[in-house]
Design a protein around this motif. Structure first.
Motif, mmCIF file in Angstrom:
data_model
loop_
_atom_site.group_PDB
_atom_site.id
_atom_site.type_symbol
_atom_site.label_atom_id
_atom_site.label_comp_id
_atom_site.label_asym_id
_atom_site.label_seq_id
_atom_site.Cartn_x
_atom_site.Cartn_y
_atom_site.Cartn_z
ATOM 1 N N PHE A 163 0.859 -1.189 0.000
ATOM 2 C CA PHE A 163 0.000 0.000 0.000
ATOM 3 C C PHE A 163 0.889 1.230 0.000
ATOM 4 O O PHE A 163 1.836 1.326 0.777
ATOM 5 C CB PHE A 163 -0.904 0.008 1.233
ATOM 6 N N GLU A 164 0.592 2.184 -0.875
ATOM 7 C CA GLU A 164 1.348 3.428 -0.950
ATOM 8 C C GLU A 164 0.483 4.593 -0.497
ATOM 9 O O GLU A 164 -0.638 4.773 -0.983
ATOM 10 C CB GLU A 164 1.829 3.673 -2.382
ATOM 11 N N TYR A 165 1.022 5.366 0.442
ATOM 12 C CA TYR A 165 0.316 6.549 0.906
ATOM 13 C C TYR A 165 0.479 7.699 -0.092
ATOM 14 O O TYR A 165 1.340 7.666 -0.982
ATOM 15 C CB TYR A 165 0.825 6.963 2.281
ATOM 16 N N ALA A 166 -0.359 8.710 0.062
ATOM 17 C CA ALA A 166 -0.377 9.829 -0.872
ATOM 18 C C ALA A 166 0.841 10.734 -0.663
ATOM 19 O O ALA A 166 1.379 10.833 0.441
ATOM 20 C CB ALA A 166 -1.657 10.643 -0.691
ATOM 21 N N PRO A 167 1.289 11.405 -1.729
ATOM 22 C CA PRO A 167 2.354 12.398 -1.576
ATOM 23 C C PRO A 167 1.923 13.468 -0.562
ATOM 24 O O PRO A 167 0.779 13.909 -0.563
ATOM 25 C CB PRO A 167 2.487 12.990 -2.977
ATOM 26 N N GLY A 168 2.839 13.873 0.274
ATOM 27 C CA GLY A 168 2.507 14.858 1.293
ATOM 28 C C GLY A 168 2.125 14.261 2.626
ATOM 29 O O GLY A 168 2.096 14.966 3.649
ATOM 30 N N ALA A 192 -3.109 -1.543 18.576
ATOM 31 C CA ALA A 192 -3.329 -2.542 17.522
ATOM 32 C C ALA A 192 -2.486 -2.252 16.288
ATOM 33 O O ALA A 192 -2.208 -3.158 15.495
ATOM 34 C CB ALA A 192 -4.808 -2.591 17.142
ATOM 35 N N PHE A 193 -2.048 -0.996 16.112
ATOM 36 C CA PHE A 193 -1.265 -0.613 14.938
ATOM 37 C C PHE A 193 0.246 -0.666 15.189
ATOM 38 O O PHE A 193 1.018 -0.193 14.354
ATOM 39 C CB PHE A 193 -1.676 0.781 14.475
ATOM 40 N N ALA A 194 0.655 -1.233 16.322
ATOM 41 C CA ALA A 194 2.081 -1.342 16.629
ATOM 42 C C ALA A 194 2.816 -2.083 15.513
ATOM 43 O O ALA A 194 2.369 -3.131 15.048
ATOM 44 C CB ALA A 194 2.281 -2.061 17.954
ATOM 45 N N GLY A 195 3.926 -1.496 15.068
ATOM 46 C CA GLY A 195 4.703 -2.082 13.987
ATOM 47 C C GLY A 195 4.209 -1.724 12.602
ATOM 48 O O GLY A 195 4.855 -2.062 11.605
ATOM 49 N N LYS A 196 3.086 -1.026 12.506
ATOM 50 C CA LYS A 196 2.502 -0.664 11.214
ATOM 51 C C LYS A 196 2.878 0.768 10.842
ATOM 52 O O LYS A 196 3.157 1.604 11.697
ATOM 53 C CB LYS A 196 0.975 -0.789 11.262
ATOM 54 N N ALA A 197 2.872 1.039 9.545
ATOM 55 C CA ALA A 197 3.121 2.390 9.037
ATOM 56 C C ALA A 197 1.798 3.143 8.957
ATOM 57 O O ALA A 197 0.861 2.707 8.286
ATOM 58 C CB ALA A 197 3.788 2.329 7.670
ATOM 59 N N VAL A 198 1.726 4.259 9.653
ATOM 60 C CA VAL A 198 0.520 5.087 9.698
ATOM 61 C C VAL A 198 0.853 6.446 9.084
ATOM 62 O O VAL A 198 1.927 6.999 9.326
ATOM 63 C CB VAL A 198 0.010 5.246 11.143
ATOM 64 N N ALA A 199 -0.069 6.977 8.282
ATOM 65 C CA ALA A 199 0.133 8.274 7.634
ATOM 66 C C ALA A 199 -0.615 9.364 8.383
ATOM 67 O O ALA A 199 -1.765 9.174 8.785
ATOM 68 C CB ALA A 199 -0.336 8.225 6.190
ATOM 69 N N ALA A 211 -5.045 10.887 10.971
ATOM 70 C CA ALA A 211 -4.200 9.700 10.922
ATOM 71 C C ALA A 211 -4.914 8.608 10.144
ATOM 72 O O ALA A 211 -6.088 8.313 10.398
ATOM 73 C CB ALA A 211 -3.877 9.220 12.331
ATOM 74 N N TYR A 212 -4.199 8.013 9.197
ATOM 75 C CA TYR A 212 -4.759 6.943 8.355
ATOM 76 C C TYR A 212 -3.884 5.705 8.456
ATOM 77 O O TYR A 212 -2.645 5.793 8.411
ATOM 78 C CB TYR A 212 -4.805 7.378 6.892
ATOM 79 N N PHE A 213 -4.545 4.558 8.576
ATOM 80 C CA PHE A 213 -3.863 3.295 8.337
ATOM 81 C C PHE A 213 -4.373 2.744 7.021
ATOM 82 O O PHE A 213 -5.545 2.411 6.900
ATOM 83 C CB PHE A 213 -4.109 2.289 9.459
ATOM 84 N N ARG A 214 -3.515 2.770 6.018
ATOM 85 C CA ARG A 214 -3.908 2.416 4.657
ATOM 86 C C ARG A 214 -5.073 3.322 4.240
ATOM 87 O O ARG A 214 -4.935 4.541 4.254
ATOM 88 C CB ARG A 214 -4.200 0.915 4.550
ATOM 89 N N HIS A 215 -6.240 2.774 3.892
ATOM 90 C CA HIS A 215 -7.360 3.605 3.435
ATOM 91 C C HIS A 215 -8.216 4.129 4.585
ATOM 92 O O HIS A 215 -9.093 4.962 4.381
ATOM 93 C CB HIS A 215 -8.266 2.781 2.510
ATOM 94 N N GLN A 216 -8.008 3.617 5.796
ATOM 95 C CA GLN A 216 -8.926 3.851 6.915
ATOM 96 C C GLN A 216 -8.472 5.026 7.780
ATOM 97 O O GLN A 216 -7.357 5.029 8.319
ATOM 98 C CB GLN A 216 -9.004 2.601 7.789
ATOM 99 N N LYS A 217 -9.341 6.015 7.936
ATOM 100 C CA LYS A 217 -9.068 7.081 8.901
ATOM 101 C C LYS A 217 -9.269 6.528 10.302
ATOM 102 O O LYS A 217 -10.316 5.943 10.605
ATOM 103 C CB LYS A 217 -9.998 8.274 8.665
#
Length: 292
Positions: A163-168, A192-199, A211-217
């Motif tokens: 999964f690629e997050y948006a520029p910015g 629950a998001f430990a170890g995950k990349a959050v945008a 804050a978003y995890f993949r598509h989910q706010k």
């Protein structure tokens, strides 16, 4: 739970919101994450992936606190499913599932206790066939759910897709205690998001990030209320839900809900034609049932 002659029965249910089709009706020994995950993955393999699922706020669907995301929720999000949580103490949010549970209890659970989980499953299978394939439903113009249900075209994949997050976006790796740092501010995210990349995505207000995890706010972060090096103010989607909305779901969502009613654990999904894109699957509050 429902008492057995020896032990307890935890029915797990999932309904299709559009067709009322019972996707899963499982006699489970408990409601742990592993038990529910195993049944959900089996359903995903058979019926495909929904676009959305709405749940209640209790384990294993939520943590019952201010951040209603769990390891099971992370699994759903990683499979491209958007999660919504019902408003606490508002069972009408999950009305179709509640109605399903009332019917199940009245028709399949009123007799003497089952001897075993296997005996309960046999009774559930027989009842589910009647519910899905024989009994007309007034709410769907006296059709049977099987006539309206369509399998999803989205296949379940064993490996999590990139999964690629948006520029910015400001992307951070969440630490074991659910913390990270954003521009010198300590930020707390659900464990629950430990170890995950959050945008962290900038909003129109300076210093405020979604804050978003993949598509989910999952949360809103306000850096303006803290001193540099201090903790930022967090508003989780669960908190937003308590104040009148359903976390992760649009203001007027389709009936896509996961509910835990009385002795049951359950969940719901939306279908094409109800305001959201979908591949013909609506999971309601329950687990899928066989279409055969």
């Amino acid at each position: 739970h429902v008492p057995l002659r020896a032990g307890r029965l935890h029915p797990l249910t999932v309904l299709d919101d559009h067709s009322r089709f019972s996707l899963v009706l499982e006699a489970c020994p408990d409601q742990t994450t592993e038990t529910v995950k195993t049944r959900l993955i089996a359903a995903f393999r058979r019926y495909g992936l929904p676009w959305r699922i709405a749940t209640d706020n209790g384990p294993p669907w939520g943590d019952g606190g201010r951040n209603n995301f769990t390891m099971l929720g992370v699994l759903l999000i990683e499979n491209g499913i958007t999660i919504g949580h019902s408003r606490p103490c508002h069972p009408q949010t999950l009305g179709k599932e509640e109605r399903f549970h009332r019917t199940l209890k009245a028709e399949a659970l009123q007799g003497p206790p089952f001897d075993s989980l296997q005996a309960a499953q046999r009774a559930f299978d027989a009842w589910r066939h009647i519910y899905n394939a024989e009994r007309p439903h007034q709410a769907i113009a006296d059709a049977v759910p099987l006539d309206r249900y369509r399998v999803s075209a989205r296949d379940f994949a064993d490996a999590v897709q990139p999964f690629e997050y948006a520029p910015g976006d400001q992307v951070r790796r969440i630490q074991q205690k659910g913390t990270t740092s954003l521009f010198g501010h300590a930020v707390k995210i659900c464990k629950a998001f430990a170890g995950k990349a959050v945008a962290f995505r900038p909003t129109e207000t300076d210093g405020v990030f979604d804050a978003y995890f993949r598509h989910q706010k999952i949360q809103t972060i306000d850096l303006n209320v803290s001193q540099r090096g201090g903790s930022a103010s967090n508003r989780s989607e669960a908190e937003i839900a308590r104040r009148g909305g359903v976390g992760g779901v649009a203001p007027t969502p389709p009936r896509v809900t996961k509910c835990r009613h009385a002795a049951f654990s359950s969940a719901t999904l939306p279908l094409e034609g109800e305001g959201y894109p979908c591949d013909g699957v609506n999971l309601a509050t329950s687990v899928w049932l066989s279409a055969a």
